[in-house]
Design a protein around this motif. Sequence first.
Motif, PDB file in Angstrom:
ATOM      1  N   ASP A  42      -4.216   1.584  -8.896  1.00  0.00           N
ATOM      2  CA  ASP A  42      -4.224   1.474 -10.369  1.00  0.00           C
ATOM      3  C   ASP A  42      -5.613   1.764 -10.931  1.00  0.00           C
ATOM      4  OD1 ASP A  42      -1.557   0.811 -10.312  1.00  0.00           O
ATOM      5  OD2 ASP A  42      -1.891  -1.350 -10.528  1.00  0.00           O
ATOM      6  N   GLU A  43      -6.631   1.286 -10.224  1.00  0.00           N
ATOM      7  CA  GLU A  43      -8.008   1.500 -10.670  1.00  0.00           C
ATOM      8  C   GLU A  43      -8.339   2.991 -10.686  1.00  0.00           C
ATOM      9  OE1 GLU A  43     -12.480   0.771  -8.855  1.00  0.00           O
ATOM     10  OE2 GLU A  43     -10.875  -0.625  -8.309  1.00  0.00           O
ATOM     11  N   TRP A  44      -7.894   3.691  -9.649  1.00  0.00           N
ATOM     12  CA  TRP A  44      -8.224   5.110  -9.548  1.00  0.00           C
ATOM     13  C   TRP A  44      -7.413   5.968 -10.515  1.00  0.00           C
ATOM     14  CZ3 TRP A  44     -10.057   8.199  -4.848  1.00  0.00           C
ATOM     15  CH2 TRP A  44     -11.237   7.632  -4.344  1.00  0.00           C
ATOM     16  N   THR A  45      -6.173   5.551 -10.799  1.00  0.00           N
ATOM     17  CA  THR A  45      -5.298   6.389 -11.635  1.00  0.00           C
ATOM     18  C   THR A  45      -5.307   5.987 -13.104  1.00  0.00           C
ATOM     19  OG1 THR A  45      -3.383   4.957 -11.130  1.00  0.00           O
ATOM     20  CG2 THR A  45      -3.730   6.883  -9.704  1.00  0.00           C
ATOM     21  N   VAL A  84       3.020   7.437   9.764  1.00  0.00           N
ATOM     22  CA  VAL A  84       2.892   6.831   8.441  1.00  0.00           C
ATOM     23  C   VAL A  84       2.190   5.486   8.581  1.00  0.00           C
ATOM     24  CG1 VAL A  84       4.100   6.001   6.385  1.00  0.00           C
ATOM     25  CG2 VAL A  84       5.010   7.966   7.654  1.00  0.00           C
ATOM     26  N   ILE A  85       1.097   5.322   7.848  1.00  0.00           N
ATOM     27  CA  ILE A  85       0.375   4.049   7.838  1.00  0.00           C
ATOM     28  C   ILE A  85       0.778   3.314   6.563  1.00  0.00           C
ATOM     29  CG2 ILE A  85      -1.878   2.938   8.025  1.00  0.00           C
ATOM     30  CD1 ILE A  85      -1.149   4.807  10.359  1.00  0.00           C
ATOM     31  N   LYS A  86       1.537   2.237   6.696  1.00  0.00           N
ATOM     32  CA  LYS A  86       2.008   1.484   5.540  1.00  0.00           C
ATOM     33  C   LYS A  86       0.890   0.582   4.996  1.00  0.00           C
ATOM     34  CE  LYS A  86       5.709   1.473   4.297  1.00  0.00           C
ATOM     35  NZ  LYS A  86       6.385   2.342   3.300  1.00  0.00           N
ATOM     36  N   ASP A  87       0.888   0.421   3.667  1.00  0.00           N
ATOM     37  CA  ASP A  87      -0.060  -0.490   3.000  1.00  0.00           C
ATOM     38  C   ASP A  87      -1.504  -0.228   3.427  1.00  0.00           C
ATOM     39  OD1 ASP A  87       2.053  -1.913   1.684  1.00  0.00           O
ATOM     40  OD2 ASP A  87       2.450  -2.941   3.578  1.00  0.00           O
ATOM     41  N   ALA A  88      -1.881   1.031   3.454  1.00  0.00           N
ATOM     42  CA  ALA A  88      -3.243   1.391   3.875  1.00  0.00           C
ATOM     43  C   ALA A  88      -4.270   1.062   2.797  1.00  0.00           C
ATOM     44  CB  ALA A  88      -3.314   2.870   4.228  1.00  0.00           C
ATOM     45  N   PHE A  89      -3.829   1.066   1.527  1.00  0.00           N
ATOM     46  CA  PHE A  89      -4.700   0.608   0.437  1.00  0.00           C
ATOM     47  C   PHE A  89      -3.832  -0.100  -0.595  1.00  0.00           C
ATOM     48  CE2 PHE A  89      -3.593   5.036  -0.433  1.00  0.00           C
ATOM     49  CZ  PHE A  89      -3.223   5.042  -1.772  1.00  0.00           C
ATOM     50  N   SER A  90      -4.448  -0.877  -1.462  1.00  0.00           N
ATOM     51  CA  SER A  90      -3.708  -1.757  -2.359  1.00  0.00           C
ATOM     52  C   SER A  90      -3.253  -1.050  -3.629  1.00  0.00           C
ATOM     53  CB  SER A  90      -4.577  -2.959  -2.741  1.00  0.00           C
ATOM     54  OG  SER A  90      -5.670  -2.525  -3.551  1.00  0.00           O
ATOM     55  N   ARG A  91      -2.231  -1.621  -4.279  1.00  0.00           N
ATOM     56  CA  ARG A  91      -1.796  -1.121  -5.579  1.00  0.00           C
ATOM     57  C   ARG A  91      -2.901  -1.294  -6.621  1.00  0.00           C
ATOM     58  NH1 ARG A  91       3.559   0.159  -6.712  1.00  0.00           N
ATOM     59  NH2 ARG A  91       4.950  -0.051  -4.911  1.00  0.00           N
ATOM     60  N   GLU A  92      -3.669  -2.364  -6.474  1.00  0.00           N
ATOM     61  CA  GLU A  92      -4.773  -2.593  -7.412  1.00  0.00           C
ATOM     62  C   GLU A  92      -5.795  -1.461  -7.318  1.00  0.00           C
ATOM     63  OE1 GLU A  92      -2.547  -6.157  -6.832  1.00  0.00           O
ATOM     64  OE2 GLU A  92      -3.554  -4.903  -5.325  1.00  0.00           O
ATOM     65  N   LYS A  93      -6.101  -1.047  -6.106  1.00  0.00           N
ATOM     66  CA  LYS A  93      -7.040   0.059  -5.919  1.00  0.00           C
ATOM     67  C   LYS A  93      -6.442   1.351  -6.466  1.00  0.00           C
ATOM     68  CE  LYS A  93     -10.481   0.146  -4.135  1.00  0.00           C
ATOM     69  NZ  LYS A  93     -11.880   0.128  -4.675  1.00  0.00           N
ATOM     70  N   GLU A 150      11.526  14.713   4.585  1.00  0.00           N
ATOM     71  CA  GLU A 150      11.059  14.542   3.219  1.00  0.00           C
ATOM     72  C   GLU A 150      10.120  13.344   3.188  1.00  0.00           C
ATOM     73  OE1 GLU A 150      12.963  14.041  -1.293  1.00  0.00           O
ATOM     74  OE2 GLU A 150      14.180  13.596   0.496  1.00  0.00           O
ATOM     75  N   VAL A 151       8.886  13.563   2.754  1.00  0.00           N
ATOM     76  CA  VAL A 151       7.888  12.490   2.743  1.00  0.00           C
ATOM     77  C   VAL A 151       8.099  11.623   1.504  1.00  0.00           C
ATOM     78  CG1 VAL A 151       5.442  11.913   2.659  1.00  0.00           C
ATOM     79  CG2 VAL A 151       6.219  13.854   4.030  1.00  0.00           C
ATOM     80  N   THR A 152       8.703  10.469   1.715  1.00  0.00           N
ATOM     81  CA  THR A 152       8.838   9.464   0.666  1.00  0.00           C
ATOM     82  C   THR A 152       7.913   8.304   1.026  1.00  0.00           C
ATOM     83  OG1 THR A 152      10.704   8.450   1.829  1.00  0.00           O
ATOM     84  CG2 THR A 152      11.226  10.116   0.165  1.00  0.00           C
ATOM     85  N   GLY A 153       7.765   7.354   0.127  1.00  0.00           N
ATOM     86  CA  GLY A 153       6.892   6.233   0.452  1.00  0.00           C
ATOM     87  C   GLY A 153       6.555   5.414  -0.768  1.00  0.00           C
ATOM     88  N   GLU A 154       5.663   4.477  -0.566  1.00  0.00           N
ATOM     89  CA  GLU A 154       5.249   3.570  -1.628  1.00  0.00           C
ATOM     90  C   GLU A 154       3.747   3.678  -1.844  1.00  0.00           C
ATOM     91  OE1 GLU A 154       6.709   0.165   0.491  1.00  0.00           O
ATOM     92  OE2 GLU A 154       8.405  -0.059  -0.885  1.00  0.00           O
ATOM     93  N   VAL A 155       3.315   3.209  -3.006  1.00  0.00           N
ATOM     94  CA  VAL A 155       1.893   3.216  -3.317  1.00  0.00           C
ATOM     95  C   VAL A 155       1.118   2.528  -2.192  1.00  0.00           C
ATOM     96  CG1 VAL A 155       0.123   2.320  -4.875  1.00  0.00           C
ATOM     97  CG2 VAL A 155       2.241   3.256  -5.811  1.00  0.00           C
ATOM     98  N   GLY A 156       0.079   3.167  -1.711  1.00  0.00           N
ATOM     99  CA  GLY A 156      -0.740   2.589  -0.649  1.00  0.00           C
ATOM    100  C   GLY A 156      -0.427   3.116   0.731  1.00  0.00           C
ATOM    101  N   ASP A 157       0.693   3.839   0.884  1.00  0.00           N
ATOM    102  CA  ASP A 157       1.009   4.444   2.177  1.00  0.00           C
ATOM    103  C   ASP A 157       0.139   5.691   2.372  1.00  0.00           C
ATOM    104  OD1 ASP A 157       2.961   2.533   2.386  1.00  0.00           O
ATOM    105  OD2 ASP A 157       4.647   3.900   2.033  1.00  0.00           O
ATOM    106  N   ILE A 198      -0.734   8.176  -0.824  1.00  0.00           N
ATOM    107  CA  ILE A 198       0.321   8.136  -1.845  1.00  0.00           C
ATOM    108  C   ILE A 198      -0.065   7.152  -2.953  1.00  0.00           C
ATOM    109  CG2 ILE A 198       2.744   7.561  -2.267  1.00  0.00           C
ATOM    110  CD1 ILE A 198       3.382   8.491   0.556  1.00  0.00           C
ATOM    111  N   TYR A 199      -0.123   7.661  -4.203  1.00  0.00           N
ATOM    112  CA  TYR A 199      -0.537   6.858  -5.360  1.00  0.00           C
ATOM    113  C   TYR A 199       0.605   6.570  -6.332  1.00  0.00           C
ATOM    114  CZ  TYR A 199      -5.273   7.792  -3.770  1.00  0.00           C
ATOM    115  OH  TYR A 199      -6.419   7.858  -3.028  1.00  0.00           O
ATOM    116  N   SER A 200       1.828   6.900  -5.955  1.00  0.00           N
ATOM    117  CA  SER A 200       3.004   6.558  -6.761  1.00  0.00           C
ATOM    118  C   SER A 200       4.174   6.369  -5.811  1.00  0.00           C
ATOM    119  CB  SER A 200       3.324   7.670  -7.768  1.00  0.00           C
ATOM    120  OG  SER A 200       3.710   8.858  -7.093  1.00  0.00           O
ATOM    121  N   ASP A 201       5.091   5.494  -6.144  1.00  0.00           N
ATOM    122  CA  ASP A 201       6.278   5.337  -5.309  1.00  0.00           C
ATOM    123  C   ASP A 201       7.064   6.648  -5.335  1.00  0.00           C
ATOM    124  OD1 ASP A 201       5.557   2.711  -4.837  1.00  0.00           O
ATOM    125  OD2 ASP A 201       6.862   1.902  -6.407  1.00  0.00           O
TER     126      ASP A 201
END
Length: 325
Positions: free
Chosen positions: A18-21, A7-16, A205-212, A134-137
């Motif tokens: 949000d822009e895509w979604t 798992v690569i944490k914070d691989a892209f930003s929430r801003e990015k 179970e693959v859980t995570g946060e936006v940007g993972d 991952i694009y949603s928590d």
Amino acid sequence: MENGFVVIKDAFSREKSDEWTKNMWVRLGCDPNDKSTWPTDKDRIHMPWHNREDVASFAPKAWGAMLDLLGGEERISEKSGWWGDSFIVNLGSEELERQKESLHPKDLDNWHVDGDFFVHFLDSPEQGLLVIPIYSDIKPRGGGTYICPDGIDMIAQYLAAHPEGVLPTPRLCFTPSTSAYADPKDDPHFWSHPDEVKKCNKFVEVTGEVGDVVLLHPLMLHSASKNHLRIPRVITNPPVALKEPFNFNRENPDDYSLVEKKTLKALGVDKLDFQIKTERREVVPLRVKIQQQMLEEEKKRLAELAKANVAQNVITSNPTPIAVV
């Protein structure tokens, strides 16, 4: 090397993200604040892509890890350097929201290996990694993908035993068949993952946060799960391809990629002179036709939104004069 994923944490930003979604709900034709508008006939929606971006700029940490796992940029196909907004959305349902108990992962019915667009061999270059941005928590019981690290050994051994190739099934899952040219359902050696997965003991179970970003071995067995929380779960799964097939018989052991080493470990050997017995070829999955139709529908909704925005801007910039009495 132990579990076949990282798992690569914070691989892209929430801003990015949000822009895509930002137009996702318009594309779906749903109101994010009104669950009655959400589809009830399916719990997962595989959307087509409209926009793409270079992975190295979109998610540089993930791109660097992909290079580490696959043996360097020189081994990766140029067409794999892009990610798109082809979201896989799991919205759940009212019925699932009411359920207090979750299915045991062994009882999920979607266990498969990705790659519905080519005939599979042990060394297939078309799918070098399974990638999940991952694009949603995603919380537990929130529709996150289940993976089965034990399954890598089963799939690797099966493919090693069938150098004639294996077709993906018509239902978009990968159920091994001993013939690349026969209809799998007519094959006497038809083999079903839902049955075989019951022999496994390790599930995640693959859980995570936006940007993972989750990077998995290409032979990782995985399954969609049920979204009991009814919080929209949004991911993509862009494949990464190699220029050449995996090589399990390298002269210098130091030249093996980590993915190749994991495959050899799954087979219980230090090297393997694997030779395919039929030609490599692509197949056209059913989803291509479905997504083409979805793309046209989404373009229409986006065009209507753009038209409405233009009209609103005209009204705003030219307000109706107020009579002064």
